[in-house]
Enzyme design. Structure first.
Site, PDB file in Angstrom:
ATOM      1  N   ASN A  13      34.514 132.490  74.664  1.00 49.42           N
ATOM      2  CA  ASN A  13      35.092 131.181  74.980  1.00 49.42           C
ATOM      3  C   ASN A  13      36.622 131.309  74.860  1.00 49.42           C
ATOM      4  OD1 ASN A  13      36.287 128.611  74.484  1.00 49.42           O
ATOM      5  ND2 ASN A  13      34.278 127.749  74.041  1.00 49.42           N
ATOM      6  N   ASP A  15      38.922 128.947  75.497  1.00 47.73           N
ATOM      7  CA  ASP A  15      39.611 127.644  75.416  1.00 47.73           C
ATOM      8  C   ASP A  15      40.905 127.714  74.602  1.00 47.73           C
ATOM      9  OD1 ASP A  15      37.436 126.606  76.757  1.00 47.73           O
ATOM     10  OD2 ASP A  15      36.644 125.489  75.038  1.00 47.73           O
ATOM     11  N   ARG A  24      53.051 124.513  74.242  1.00 43.41           N
ATOM     12  CA  ARG A  24      54.451 124.585  74.653  1.00 43.41           C
ATOM     13  C   ARG A  24      54.664 124.281  76.133  1.00 43.41           C
ATOM     14  NH1 ARG A  24      57.781 127.433  70.912  1.00 43.41           N
ATOM     15  NH2 ARG A  24      59.428 127.193  72.425  1.00 43.41           N
ATOM     16  N   HIS A  56      42.996 121.671  76.475  1.00 44.35           N
ATOM     17  CA  HIS A  56      43.226 123.116  76.618  1.00 44.35           C
ATOM     18  C   HIS A  56      42.984 123.576  78.061  1.00 44.35           C
ATOM     19  CE1 HIS A  56      38.984 122.914  75.555  1.00 44.35           C
ATOM     20  NE2 HIS A  56      39.175 122.878  74.237  1.00 44.35           N
ATOM     21  N   THR A 106      36.695 119.589  67.605  1.00 43.78           N
ATOM     22  CA  THR A 106      35.859 120.480  68.415  1.00 43.78           C
ATOM     23  C   THR A 106      34.510 119.800  68.563  1.00 43.78           C
ATOM     24  OG1 THR A 106      34.911 122.710  68.570  1.00 43.78           O
ATOM     25  CG2 THR A 106      35.097 121.792  66.355  1.00 43.78           C
ATOM     26  N   THR A 107      33.603 120.394  69.356  1.00 45.89           N
ATOM     27  CA  THR A 107      32.294 119.770  69.569  1.00 45.89           C
ATOM     28  C   THR A 107      31.591 119.591  68.222  1.00 45.89           C
ATOM     29  OG1 THR A 107      32.252 121.053  71.597  1.00 45.89           O
ATOM     30  CG2 THR A 107      30.218 119.919  70.997  1.00 45.89           C
ATOM     31  N   GLY A 197      31.366 128.191  65.633  1.00 43.94           N
ATOM     32  CA  GLY A 197      31.807 128.564  64.297  1.00 43.94           C
ATOM     33  C   GLY A 197      31.458 129.991  63.896  1.00 43.94           C
ATOM     34  N   GLY A 218      34.360 131.683  70.386  1.00 36.93           N
ATOM     35  CA  GLY A 218      35.725 131.494  70.857  1.00 36.93           C
ATOM     36  C   GLY A 218      36.792 131.556  69.781  1.00 36.93           C
ATOM     37  N   HIS A 219      36.811 130.553  68.920  1.00 37.20           N
ATOM     38  CA  HIS A 219      37.951 130.374  68.019  1.00 37.20           C
ATOM     39  C   HIS A 219      38.223 131.590  67.145  1.00 37.20           C
ATOM     40  CE1 HIS A 219      40.146 128.617  64.545  1.00 37.20           C
ATOM     41  NE2 HIS A 219      40.776 127.979  65.514  1.00 37.20           N
TER      42      HIS A 219
HETATM   43  N1  PXP Z   1      29.280 126.812  72.118  1.00 36.20           N
HETATM   44  C1  PXP Z   1      29.569 125.513  72.335  1.00 36.20           C
HETATM   45  C2  PXP Z   1      28.543 124.671  73.021  1.00 36.20           C
HETATM   46  C3  PXP Z   1      30.823 124.966  71.957  1.00 36.20           C
HETATM   47  O1  PXP Z   1      31.084 123.680  72.165  1.00 36.20           O
HETATM   48  C4  PXP Z   1      31.775 125.831  71.391  1.00 36.20           C
HETATM   49  C5  PXP Z   1      33.148 125.295  71.072  1.00 36.20           C
HETATM   50  O2  PXP Z   1      33.794 124.953  72.252  1.00 36.20           O
HETATM   51  C6  PXP Z   1      31.435 127.169  71.206  1.00 36.20           C
HETATM   52  C7  PXP Z   1      30.169 127.642  71.553  1.00 36.20           C
HETATM   53  C8  PXP Z   1      32.390 128.148  70.603  1.00 36.20           C
HETATM   54  O3  PXP Z   1      32.664 127.744  69.292  1.00 36.20           O
HETATM   55  P1  PXP Z   1      33.795 128.509  68.462  1.00 36.20           P
HETATM   56  O4  PXP Z   1      35.083 128.279  69.193  1.00 36.20           O
HETATM   57  O5  PXP Z   1      33.726 127.845  67.122  1.00 36.20           O
HETATM   58  O6  PXP Z   1      33.415 129.955  68.446  1.00 36.20           O
END
Ligand code: PXP
Length: 249
Positions: A13, A15, A24, A56, A106-107, A197, A218-219
């Site tokens: 991910n 994002d 910025r 984002h 976040t979600t 997470g 992602g994060h």
């Molecule tokens: N899956 C879903 C459905 C999400 O909403 C997110 C966050 O956008 C992720 C995976 C990835 O989560 P993280 O950024 O905490 O890894």
């Protein structure tokens, strides 16, 4: 490699690469470039969440990614008329339907499929008609699984946020709930993914659940890339996942 065990795929991910760009108002860093690097480093798909507030990812990121990515896009989106039109026009290979609140960081939690069955079912039918494979992002809750089956969606993504945010006995209980739920969902004929997470530290136990075929992360990858670089952060996550999956049982 044990033959009965399915492979585990990594969806990156990107994002939060866009979060840094939007902070910025610069053209960099480009989430599409991050997607290409991710694919080279072992990612099997790319996730982008086009949020209503466009905090984002922007519309043009999705359009550009679809033009150049060697791996499929998993478009995360809310069930809204705009997003359904957008997805049906651009036709990503995958869509993951998620809940979305303007004020959330976040979600938060899974989609309440049971509570809005008619609208989710009609969204799934419309997306399927456009040739898109749909996943529903749900909590490990049997009522949501039953409702998901009624929508006709072929995939689920299990919300791992509570597992990730807890520790000790609470986390062990959540892991057990996810493990049992993945087994039941797979038996019910669904392809099972998980995400939210996940980090290098907590991904192993989730990657070991044999019914889970894909993790969307992602994060923690974007955060780790600040120190080790993007290719290394993606490859490191993939390695930890794969090693956990094939660790002797
Ligand atoms: N899956 C879903 C459905 C999400 O909403 C997110 C966050 O956008 C992720 C995976 C990835 O989560 P993280 O950024 O905490 O890894």
């Amino acid at each position: 490699m044990p033959s009965k065990l399915s492979a585990i795929r990594l969806g990156v991910n990107v994002d939060h690469v866009a979060t840094l760009r939007q902070a910025r108002g610069t053209p960099y860093p480009d989430p599409v470039e991050a997607a290409l690097i991710s694919a080279s480093a072992g990612a099997e798909s790319i996730t982008m969440h086009l949020r209503e507030d466009r905090r984002h990812i922007q519309d043009h990121d999705i359009e550009r990614l679809l033009r150049v990515s060697p791996v499929p896009l998993n478009l995360e989106m809310a069930v809204t008329p705009f997003m359904l039109d957008f997805a049906c026009r651009l036709k990503p290979k995958y869509v993951c339907l998620v809940p979305e609140k303007r004020e959330e960081l976040t979600t938060e939690g899974g989609l309440d499929v049971a509570g809005q069955l008619a609208s989710v079912k009609s969204a799934c039918a419309r997306l399927a008609k456009a040739g898109i494979t749909v996943a529903l992002f749900i909590d490990a809750d049997p009522a949501q699984l039953k409702a998901t089956k009624a929508t006709g969606a072929p995939h689920i993504e299990i919300h791992t946020g509570t597992y990730a945010d807890t520790s000790g006995r609470k986390q062990a209980a959540e892991l057990e709930r996810i493990t049992k739920f993945a087994r039941i969902a797979k038996k019910a004929g669904l392809e099972v993914h998980a995400g939210h997470g996940l980090t290098l530290q907590n991904v192993g136990a989730i990657a070991r659940i044999p019914e889970i075929e894909e993790l969307n992360i992602g994060h923690s990858i974007v955060s780790r890339s600040v120190f080790v670089g993007f290719p290394a952060a993606v490859a490191e996550m993939k390695r930890v996942m794969v090693e956990a999956r094939y660790a002797a049982k």
